[in-house]
Scaffold this active site. Structure first.
Site, PDB file in Angstrom:
ATOM      1  CG  ASP A 468     -18.230  22.579  17.973  1.00  0.00           C
ATOM      2  OD1 ASP A 468     -17.640  21.648  18.521  1.00  0.00           O
ATOM      3  OD2 ASP A 468     -19.399  22.505  17.562  1.00  0.00           O
ATOM      4  CE  LYS A 657     -22.135   0.302  11.276  1.00  0.00           C
ATOM      5  NZ  LYS A 657     -23.207   1.140  10.705  1.00  0.00           N
TER       6      LYS A 657
END
Length: 1051
Positions: A468, A657
């Site tokens: 993971d 952003k």
């Protein structure tokens, strides 16, 4: 070039080839290409020919005609198993599977999942019966425990053989020795196994009971009542407090937060540590009080239970209003089970319970894992059984089939049954327990726990590592380190300069504030025609910090004060707004890092709701901004934006952003755009790529192929062909594209992915992770290891051959479900390189030596029976056989679990040594054949030597041969050992002492007067020397002429 490939074959090949390929593809994938929707690949006309177009298996195929195309991997896979073996094995497997499926369908018919209508607070109105809301991770119940454990043991040929041999001793005509010599070892193995399974099952029961017994507040007409998690029903109104687990899938109705929204932590569901924003149903949120939920007539229509945790479709309807109120429901209105409420108190109506919840549907049932070494030993025991039957038939044939020959055949089968020693299972199980103890006691990897003690050898046989990303490779701890403003850059050592700028009011801001009047006309609009003036450094710092403090999705949260009860507590919590009581909640850790940085330099986010944001300046002044519009972050835009209005100046500003790839075409050119920057934005695809490089999974100079999004078979077809042209290239693929490829081109994708040095999959569901693990197992036949730290990794961990859980910020769910639990990712290196290597090497040596111990005594029995007219009479009886397998040789043989070929430091320094383990050379038919030849040689020497040197009485043959046998075994252990441990020497001396001491009590078998003579000593020494000295010479020559690879590193 990939975009120019036609989706139909060149018409130069024979028509038969076209029909064959079309027939194959029709069987390989459902549906016709003509039914697909249009896409960016313009497939309306060409998609009908997809079933005739093979995926190209070489780069040359992109330029050559159809005759150069290779056949598909799936077709090659289908041809691997042919002939009688496929017919027998496949037929037997099909028969067993069909019978099992039939029994399962009869005993437990699966109920069809349907959409449902759920009335608020009225479980009795449910039209159908729904499953209980209980969690059950147990593998057995009180009735199936003993049969289930026995089945798991006796489904292996080794244990089944021991059972049949032991049961045969109840037949008087077949009885060879005492019953305890057969039943005691088998009973010991079964007792240890049942006890171990019982302990594990009881622990699972306790964990389930703890979760099912958690109390929740249930809202009824009479008020709040406490109810257990397992007693919650569909339609109940459940109150969940902050930091409490959500017990079932619910629709979000009300919250104590003024904004009508709350944050939840989903790390145990999807593995993401970022907090998710959930919005309550507006109709129920507007109700004045909690009790009003029972004064309205409302229901929720929910889709049928499904696996997808990222989507939901439903409607909320209030019937008693005029006109009726209808609200559409989406994923933001849901609260899935096993998530945690992070802010406020929430009220929800239960729509799914138990095994119909998203979390349970995405969790696979745990399987009983069996190590590859156990499977290999099981195959070797089958070969030994064939040798046993052949030897017994030869003995009966040489006997001439006189009398009841079938009885003699069975007696020979029992006499030679030590070819498959019953102590093999005992020694291996004890060895596994020893390996687990060593792992947990290793001070270099503190906190490591072995939860599955049956597969420690798997740690040394792993080929594919599935790990993971979120929280496992990265701990989601982000720190703002640098602010770049064109020609000025501020780092960690110059942050105090930013604080100084913020303490001094910006001149431009002061002039704007001073010139402001009651007019709502934005000042910037009036100044639009004025010439641009270069801004000072101070003003740029002010604007940059303010932009960072405003452009985000972060919400400050304050803890509620204790001692406030009743309805007022729910309606509006009495909160402490001090800095020490404030925490930040956001959809990603990087946004929290940005807001924490602005607080550290003096500009603090103190309040935020759906319509406004409040900032506190270093001077204590509160600045309020109205949120006019939000542009959330998406993977397509790779940026986010917000439009705000300053309430003090009425100035409207648009802040934005995003990632450098998205912002480079928007902002003014700066030098930093050309620099190599790893920007961890919220974009999952880019984040996965950055982490792959920063963790050195992919080298910075290595090419990365980002698999473009595909939605149908045609797009997947072209994208796979484009990827096939790449060489030595890492693959990055999203979960949606992966699902399409697995649906139509499963084996082709596996073939290509296995050739990559690394593969990164992002946005994968728990079931997809488990499916990838199973795909690698099926496609390659290699051992896989899954590493994770969240609840969404449990399915992958359980599906892999070896599962490793990390106790991290995402809880202990993965750790509890894993076979091995570690506290840090870096501990996995030592777990595999050192303990995996040692466990596999030791068990391989131990298993083969125990089989050697049985083969050598069976060889002696065969020689003895051949000399004495093929009589089915045992050579050694009673305590001699029990002592041979226990106190005389057990300790030295078992001491092989302390052996090691290389030092741990060397194994960690040279990871290349681990690659040799995956080839399985320590235990193979070649090494097994060597041990068989050694056993035949030594058994023949010991028995023939004793027969040649015995004098007048037969009892001398037993004394000489048995003593030489014990000494030979002790010397062979010394010959096998590569690194001596002081316990090994103690075991050798202790076993020899036990045998010498027991000679005085073996009057029934030995002539005590004879064994004290010099004649006995020199005859035993001579036979032992002949049986062992040649092997020592051969081992020395092999080490000199063909040393193993690890000796070159240790020399």
């Amino acid at each position: 070039m990939a975009d120019q490939i036609p989706l139909y074959p060149v018409r130069s090949a024979a028509a038969a080839a076209h029909r064959k390929r079309a027939a194959y593809y029709s069987a390989a994938g459902p549906g016709s290409g003509a039914e697909w929707p249009s896409s960016r690949y313009q497939l309306e006309d060409e998609s009908a020919h997809l079933d005739e177009m093979p995926l190209m298996m070489s780069e040359e195929g992109f330029e050559n005609d159809e005759s150069d195309y290779h056949t598909l991997p799936r077709a090659r896979t289908a041809r691997r198993r042919r002939g009688l073996e496929r017919f027998v094995c496949g037929g037997w497997k099909l028969l067993c599977t069909s019978c099992c499926d039939w029994l399962v369908n009869i005993c437990q018919r699966k109920r069809e999942l349907k959409a449902r209508t759920v009335w608020l607070g009225c479980p009795e109105k449910c039209e159908e019966k729904h499953p209980r809301n209980s969690i059950k991770n147990q593998k057995y119940n009180i009735f199936t425990f003993i049969p289930g454990v026995l089945y798991e043991q006796f489904k292996f040929f080794l244990n089944l053989y021991f059972l049949v041999v032991s049961c045969s001793q109840f037949v008087p005509a077949l009885k060879i020795g005492y019953l305890y010599t057969y039943w005691a070892p088998l009973g010991f193995v079964l007792a240890v196994t049942i006890m171990r399974e019982a302990i594990d099952e009881f622990r699972r029961f306790q964990r389930d009971k703890e979760v099912n017994s958690q109390l929740y507040s249930k809202l009824t007409v009479r008020g709040k009542v406490q109810v257990k998690s397992s007693d919650i029903q569909v339609g109940d109104l459940i109150i969940v407090e902050k930091n409490q687990r959500i017990p079932s899938d619910m629709v979000f109705l009300r919250t104590s937060e003024k904004a009508g929204s709350c944050f939840i932590r989903t790390d145990q569901l999807d593995g993401e540590t970022d907090w998710k924003l959930k919005v309550a149903v507006s109709c129920t949120q507007r109700l004045p009080a909690l009790g009003d939920l029972f004064s309205i007539s409302a229901y929720v229509y929910a889709q049928k239970p499904q696996l997808d945790i990222h989507s939901f479709e439903g409607t909320f309807t209030r019937e008693d209003s005029d006109p009726p109120i209808h609200e559409s429901l989406s994923i933001e209105n849901t609260l899935w089970a096993n998530t945690i409420v992070a802010s406020g108190t929430v009220i929800g109506v239960v729509i799914y319970t138990g095994k119909e919840t998203r979390s349970v549907m995405n969790t696979s049932n745990p399987k009983n894992k069996v190590g590859l070494l156990d499977l290999e030993l099981n195959q070797l025991t089958k070969a030994l059984f064939v040798a046993l039957v052949a030897l017994s038939v030869v003995m009966v044939t040489l006997q001439g089939f006189v009398g009841p020959w079938y009885r003699s055949l069975f007696r020979f089968l029992l006499l030679f049954s030590y070819i498959i020693p019953i102590s093999l299972r005992v020694n291996l199980d004890m060895g596994k327990a020893a390996y687990g103890w060593m792992i947990m006691k290793d001070e270099s990897i503190p906190g490591t726990v072995v939860r599955t003690s049956t597969i420690p050898e798997e740690l040394g046989r792993l080929v594919y590592l599935l790990t993971d990303k979120t929280g496992t490779l990265t701990q989601n701890e982000m720190v703002f380190k640098r602010l770049h403003l064109g020609t000025v850059s501020y780092g960690a050592d110059t942050m105090d300069e930013i604080q100084g700028h913020l303490r001094n009011p910006c001149p431009q801001m002061q002039s704007q504030a001073g010139g402001n009047n009651a007019s709502s006309t934005p000042p910037r609009k009036a100044q639009s025609s004025a010439p641009k003036v270069r801004k000072s450094v101070s003003s740029r710092v002010h604007e940059a910090v303010k932009a960072i403090a405003l452009c985000h999705n972060v919400s400050p949260v304050y803890e509620s004060r204790a001692g406030v009860g009743g309805e007022a507590e729910y309606a509006e919590a009495d909160q402490d707004f001090s800095d020490g009581n404030r925490t930040y909640q956001a959809a990603s850790p990087d946004e929290v890092a940005l807001v924490q940085w602005t607080e550290s330099v003096g500009l603090t986010l103190v309040s935020r709701d759906l319509g406004s944001v409040q900032l506190r300046t270093p001077s204590g002044q509160i600045q309020t901004y109205c949120i006019l519009q939000m542009f959330p972050f998406t993977s397509e835009s790779k940026r986010m934006g917000v439009i705000v209005r300053d309430e003090s100046t009425a100035e409207i500003t648009f802040y934005m952003k995003g990632a450098d790839v998205a912002m480079s075409s928007i902002v003014q050119y700066n030098d930093w755009l050309e620099e190599e920057i790893w920007m961890l934005t919220g974009d999952k695809l880019e984040t996965a790529t950055c982490i792959a490089k920063s963790s050195h999974l992919v080298s910075r100079t290595q090419d990365i192929h980002i698999f473009r999004p595909v939605t149908n078979r045609g797009e997947a077809h072209l994208e796979l062909n484009a990827f096939r042209r790449k060489h030595d290239c890492a693959l990055v693929i999203s979960g949606d594209s992966l699902e399409v490829c697995l649906k139509y081109y499963e084996h082709e994708l596996a073939e290509l992915a296995c050739q990559c040095p690394a593969v990164v999959c992002c946005r994968c569901s728990p079931t997809q992770k488990a499916r990838i693990a199973k795909l690698l197992q099926h496609h390659t036949g290699k051992r896989t290891c899954a590493v994770g730290d969240g609840g969404n990794d449990v399915s992958m961990i359980q599906a892999a051959d070896c599962g490793i859980g990390i106790e991290g910020k995402e809880g202990r769910q993965a750790s509890l479900a894993a076979d091995f639990s570690v506290t840090q990712f870096r501990h996995i290196g030592r777990l595999l390189m050192v303990h995996g290597r040692s466990s596999y090497k030791r068990s391989a040596a131990l298993g083969q030596f125990v089989m050697h111990r049985g083969l050598i005594i069976s060889t002696m029995q065969a020689v003895f029976s051949s000399v004495f007219y093929f009589a089915s009479v045992p050579l050694y009886q009673g305590f001699l056989m029990v002592g041979y397998a226990t106190i005389y040789t057990m300790f030295p043989v078992f001491s092989l679990v302390l052996d090691q070929d290389v030092k741990p430091e060397t194994a960690m320094l040279y990871p290349e040594l681990y690659k040799d383990l995956t080839k399985g050379r320590s235990l193979s038919f070649k090494t097994f054949l060597v041990w068989v030849l050694i056993s035949i040689y030594q058994g023949g020497i010991l028995m023939y030597g004793a027969l040649l040197l015995f004098e007048s009485e037969f009892v001398h043959v037993l004394a000489i041969s048995f003593t030489a046998l014990i000494l030979t075994e002790l010397l062979m252990v010394a010959l096998t050992i590569r690194t001596w441990h002081w316990l090994m020497a103690v075991a050798e001396v202790l076993s020899l002492g036990c045998y010498v001491a027991s000679l005085a009590f073996l009057n029934e078998y030995f002539d005590v007067a004879f064994i004290t003579t010099v004649t006995f000593v020199w005859k035993v020494s001579a036979i032992t020397m002949v049986s062992c000295l040649p092997l020592y010479v051969l081992k020395y020559l092999k080490r000199k002429l063909s040393p193993p690879s690890y000796t070159k590193l240790t020399s």
